[in-house]
Design an enzyme around this catalytic site. Structure first.
Site, short mmCIF file in Angstrom:
data_model
loop_
_atom_site.label_atom_id
_atom_site.label_comp_id
_atom_site.label_asym_id
_atom_site.label_seq_id
_atom_site.Cartn_x
_atom_site.Cartn_y
_atom_site.Cartn_z
N ARG A 123 -7.85 -0.32 -6.41
CA ARG A 123 -8.10 0.88 -5.28
C ARG A 123 -8.42 2.21 -6.18
O ARG A 123 -7.65 2.50 -7.24
CB ARG A 123 -6.93 0.95 -4.25
CG ARG A 123 -6.74 -0.23 -3.58
CD ARG A 123 -5.59 -0.08 -2.47
NE ARG A 123 -6.09 0.87 -1.41
CZ ARG A 123 -5.54 1.39 -0.26
NH1 ARG A 123 -4.39 1.28 -0.47
NH2 ARG A 123 -6.28 2.12 0.30
N GLN A 134 -1.53 2.81 10.22
CA GLN A 134 -0.14 2.85 9.42
C GLN A 134 0.95 3.39 10.20
O GLN A 134 2.09 3.16 10.17
CB GLN A 134 -0.54 3.32 8.10
CG GLN A 134 -1.09 2.59 6.96
CD GLN A 134 -2.74 2.65 7.05
OE1 GLN A 134 -3.29 3.39 8.22
NE2 GLN A 134 -3.47 2.55 6.09
N ARG A 160 0.93 -1.28 -0.05
CA ARG A 160 0.18 0.14 0.06
C ARG A 160 0.86 1.33 0.17
O ARG A 160 2.26 1.02 -0.02
CB ARG A 160 -1.01 -0.06 1.17
CG ARG A 160 -0.62 -0.61 2.45
CD ARG A 160 0.62 0.16 3.28
NE ARG A 160 -0.03 1.57 3.38
CZ ARG A 160 1.26 2.49 3.69
NH1 ARG A 160 2.72 1.98 3.67
NH2 ARG A 160 0.98 3.63 3.84
N ALA A 195 0.58 5.27 -2.06
CA ALA A 195 0.23 5.46 -3.38
C ALA A 195 1.59 5.16 -4.41
O ALA A 195 1.17 4.23 -5.54
CB ALA A 195 -0.07 7.07 -3.72
N ASP A 240 -1.85 10.95 -2.05
CA ASP A 240 -2.43 9.78 -2.90
C ASP A 240 -2.88 10.35 -4.31
O ASP A 240 -2.66 9.78 -5.28
CB ASP A 240 -3.61 9.30 -2.18
CG ASP A 240 -3.18 8.24 -0.97
OD1 ASP A 240 -2.70 8.72 0.11
OD2 ASP A 240 -2.89 6.99 -1.17
N ASN A 272 -5.43 12.48 0.94
CA ASN A 272 -4.33 11.62 1.70
C ASN A 272 -5.09 10.95 2.83
O ASN A 272 -6.29 11.28 2.72
CB ASN A 272 -3.12 12.66 2.43
CG ASN A 272 -1.96 11.70 2.74
OD1 ASN A 272 -1.36 11.03 1.98
ND2 ASN A 272 -1.70 11.84 3.85
N LYS A 273 -4.33 10.18 3.42
CA LYS A 273 -5.06 9.22 4.43
C LYS A 273 -6.17 10.17 5.48
O LYS A 273 -5.63 11.08 5.77
CB LYS A 273 -3.71 8.64 5.32
CG LYS A 273 -4.23 7.63 6.27
CD LYS A 273 -5.44 6.53 5.82
CE LYS A 273 -4.92 5.63 4.75
NZ LYS A 273 -5.92 4.74 4.23
O1 MRU Z 1 -4.50 3.43 2.34
P1 MRU Z 1 -2.77 3.39 2.23
O2 MRU Z 1 -2.04 2.98 3.39
O3 MRU Z 1 -2.32 2.88 0.87
O4 MRU Z 1 -2.70 5.31 2.21
C1 MRU Z 1 -1.57 5.56 2.11
C2 MRU Z 1 -1.35 7.14 2.27
O5 MRU Z 1 -2.43 7.83 2.55
C3 MRU Z 1 -0.21 7.87 2.31
O6 MRU Z 1 0.10 8.87 3.25
C4 MRU Z 1 0.27 8.19 0.74
O7 MRU Z 1 0.24 7.35 -0.17
C5 MRU Z 1 1.36 8.89 0.75
S1 MRU Z 1 2.58 7.62 0.50
C6 MRU Z 1 3.87 7.96 0.04
#
Ligand code: MRU
Length: 342
Positions: A89, A194, A46, A48, A235, A245-246
């Site tokens: 996704r 995470q 996981r 991006a 993302d 983003n998350k």
């Molecule tokens: O759902 P995830 O764990 O794939 O989400 C990841 C994030 O939101 C990260 O902050 C984002 O991808 C940046 S990663 C360099």
């Protein structure tokens, strides 16, 4: 130590199962593109940029198994592989960006054997460029970090999430390597943790001083003057500078503004989607209710409770002090600045 969340092994792809971290370091041998799609969907891999690399290798692996008499027939079958990987996704644009690049490379070849080899090379190139972009983001971003800074980060934007050096954590690692004596406050990042599981694991491996907090503690530490800046990954970035983003990133950004703390986003240009005008147009993945009602095998909410589980949120560009990319650091007005990177 450089974590390698994904590795091409010619007849299969080795993936570090991020759902098992930090308690177990287990690698999966992904044998075909269907297994790769499942690994992305289930978030074994996981983040991006790492999703982009995984999809590229997944397509390359799928291509090797295709039997076709003509290039046209090959491309039709490759389309099936590509659609399966694209359906995993919806939010991180790096997935679609990588697949588009791979499909373009496939279209350019003539002989099928030649196209199969070119797809492996293209996937390797995507991974390599990703890593180079991360290093440059680290170098540029570290210029914004002063000696002794305490940096808050949310989710995981390290090597695990990029299959490289990391974006937000890349900036922190670069500042650390320059001897800037930085400290990190990491939000745990509910529901899938995470921050607690992955960022904490990476930073402990890197020996960067870290304090883990729950998401709701961020405002407390900012209001006490304990945080010098925030750095997160992304993302997808819209052309007006809105950042998806998350989930929880938006709350952190609003708190940062309220407390006059700079809020930085670190992401490669492959995360910028100039085709979307603003964050409102970006699809937000809704994940299963069990991610909220269960924590690591234990039910924490009553059966039958209604749950919402958006995996991402939109941070409007007005809260963002700068977006750090490998091609430069962009500030308001984002519309012009982001376009200028391409
Ligand atoms: O759902 P995830 O764990 O794939 O989400 C990841 C994030 O939101 C990260 O902050 C984002 O991808 C940046 S990663 C360099």
């Amino acid at each position: 130590m450089q974590v390698k969340p994904i590795e091409w092994r010619d007849t299969m792809i080795r993936v570090l199962d991020q759902t098992r971290l930090p308690s177990e370091v287990i690698f999966l041998d992904v044998a075909d593109y269907v297994e790769m799609a499942a690994a992305i969907r289930e978030m074994r891999i996981r983040g991006a940029p790492a999703i982009g690399v995984a999809a590229a290798y997944g397509l390359a692996l799928g291509a090797q198994a295709i039997e076709a008499r003509t290039k046209e027939e090959f491309l039709v079958k490759l389309g099936t592989v590509s659609r399966e990987l694209a359906s995993t996704r919806p939010t991180a644009v790096n997935l679609f960006w990588a697949l588009e690049r791979m499909n373009r490379a496939a279209g350019e070849g003539t002989a099928i054997s030649e196209i199969k080899a070119a797809l492996v090379e293209e996937a390797k190139r995507i991974e390599r460029e990703n890593e180079e972009a991360d290093r440059q983001i680290g170098r540029l971003g570290a210029e914004l970090i002063e000696y002794g800074f305490t940096i808050l980060t949310h989710c995981n934007a390290g090597a695990l999430a990029t299959a490289g050096y990391g974006t937000a954590l890349g900036v922190i690692k670069a500042a650390h390597e320059q001897g800037k004596q930085v400290r990190v406050i990491a939000c745990e990042t509910r529901p899938l943790l995470q921050g607690a599981r992955l960022t904490a694991w990476e930073l402990i491996e890197e020996q960067i001083p870290l304090t883990l907090i729950t998401d709701s503690m961020a405002g407390h530490f900012m209001s006490r003057g304990k945080i010098d800046c925030v750095i997160v990954g992304a993302d997808r970035i819209a052309r007006n500078g809105d950042v998806v983003n998350k989930i929880g990133t938006y709350s952190v950004a609003v708190l940062a503004r309220e407390n006059s703390v700079p809020f930085y986003v670190a992401a490669p240009t492959s995360t910028i989607d100039l085709s979307v005008k603003s964050g409102a147009e970006i699809p937000i993945e809704e994940r299963s209710p069990e991610e909220v009602t269960w924590i690591r095998g234990t039910r924490i909410a009553p059966e039958g409770v209604k749950v919402a589980n958006p995996a991402f949120d939109v941070t409007p560009h007005r809260y963002i002090s700068a977006i750090i990319t490998e091609k430069g650091v962009v500030r308001e007005p984002y519309g012009e600045g982001l376009k200028g990177l391409f």
